[in-house]
Design an enzyme around this catalytic site. Structure first.
Site, PDB file in Angstrom:
ATOM      1  N   ASN A  41      10.297 -15.925   6.812  1.00  0.00           N
ATOM      2  CA  ASN A  41       9.924 -14.613   7.388  1.00  0.00           C
ATOM      3  C   ASN A  41       8.280 -14.283   7.665  1.00  0.00           C
ATOM      4  O   ASN A  41       7.594 -14.537   6.681  1.00  0.00           O
ATOM      5  CB  ASN A  41      10.676 -13.476   7.008  1.00  0.00           C
ATOM      6  CG  ASN A  41      10.543 -13.207   5.558  1.00  0.00           C
ATOM      7  OD1 ASN A  41      10.287 -13.999   4.844  1.00  0.00           O
ATOM      8  ND2 ASN A  41      10.690 -12.050   5.350  1.00  0.00           N
ATOM      9  N   GLU A  54      14.982 -18.008   9.845  1.00  0.00           N
ATOM     10  CA  GLU A  54      16.005 -18.567  10.442  1.00  0.00           C
ATOM     11  C   GLU A  54      15.400 -19.010  11.979  1.00  0.00           C
ATOM     12  O   GLU A  54      15.509 -20.055  12.330  1.00  0.00           O
ATOM     13  CB  GLU A  54      17.397 -18.040  10.628  1.00  0.00           C
ATOM     14  CG  GLU A  54      17.994 -18.036   9.267  1.00  0.00           C
ATOM     15  CD  GLU A  54      17.776 -16.343   8.856  1.00  0.00           C
ATOM     16  OE1 GLU A  54      16.772 -15.930   8.740  1.00  0.00           O
ATOM     17  OE2 GLU A  54      18.705 -15.859   7.976  1.00  0.00           O
TER      18      GLU A  54
HETATM   19  N1  THU Z   1      15.087 -11.401   7.120  1.00  0.00           N
HETATM   20  C1  THU Z   1      15.503 -12.823   7.633  1.00  0.00           C
HETATM   21  O1  THU Z   1      14.047 -13.677   7.442  1.00  0.00           O
HETATM   22  N2  THU Z   1      16.226 -13.360   7.618  1.00  0.00           N
HETATM   23  C2  THU Z   1      17.507 -12.689   7.996  1.00  0.00           C
HETATM   24  O2  THU Z   1      18.429 -13.248   8.356  1.00  0.00           O
HETATM   25  C3  THU Z   1      17.517 -11.017   7.459  1.00  0.00           C
HETATM   26  C4  THU Z   1      16.306 -10.433   7.294  1.00  0.00           C
HETATM   27  C5  THU Z   1      13.775 -10.928   7.068  1.00  0.00           C
HETATM   28  C6  THU Z   1      13.169  -9.870   7.714  1.00  0.00           C
HETATM   29  C7  THU Z   1      12.146  -9.118   7.112  1.00  0.00           C
HETATM   30  O3  THU Z   1      10.940  -9.745   6.915  1.00  0.00           O
HETATM   31  C8  THU Z   1      12.775  -9.099   5.699  1.00  0.00           C
HETATM   32  O4  THU Z   1      13.778 -10.053   5.995  1.00  0.00           O
HETATM   33  C9  THU Z   1      13.555  -7.978   5.240  1.00  0.00           C
HETATM   34  O5  THU Z   1      14.537  -7.558   6.356  1.00  0.00           O
END
Ligand code: THU
Length: 129
Positions: A41, A54
């Protein structure tokens, strides 16, 4: 098999850029030809611009020419293991409802098919008039 995919997702998670949520996520997607692509992320001071792990992994795969996928592992530090968010489910659905999704925490794993996570999805068939 799963071990390598999970290991790659955990390595990607180590590079997560999440100074705001502190919630680190890694993803690894395995293409039909066996290649693995990873994402983490990436957050932003303008919070809504944040990109999930993802979606970064799918982007890396598509750039490299992969469009058919077997499995995706998503790793976090929480238990029970987190599943992909709704936006990521929709993006993944573009590439096939039968993809296996592995949610991986520090101590356990959960498995679904994408179809289970996003039933009755809107997809390219839905666009036909
Ligand atoms: N996040 C992801 O990378 N994938 C997910 O499926 C859920 C949320 C990240 C986004 C943000 O940076 C952090 O997790 C908290 O929501």
């Amino acid at each position: 098999m799963s071990a390598e995919l999970i290991q790659r997702a955990r390595e990607a998670m180590a590079n997560a850029y999440a100074p705001y949520s502190k919630f680190h996520v890694g993803a690894a997607i395995e293409a039909e030809d066996g290649r693995i692509f990873v994402g983490c992320n990436v957050e932003n001071a303008s919070y809504g611009l944040t990109i999930c792990a993802e979606r970064m992994a799918v982007g890396a795969a598509v750039v490299a020419g992969a469009r058919k996928f077997r499995r995706l592992a998503v790793t976090t530090a929480v238990e029970p293991p987190a599943s992909p968010c709704g936006a990521c489910r929709q993006l993944l659905m573009e590439f096939g409802p039968d993809m296996e999704i592995l949610g991986v925490g520090p101590r356990s794993e959960r498995r679904w098919t994408l179809r289970q996570l996003l039933p009755d999805a809107f997809n390219r068939e839905s666009l036909k008039q």
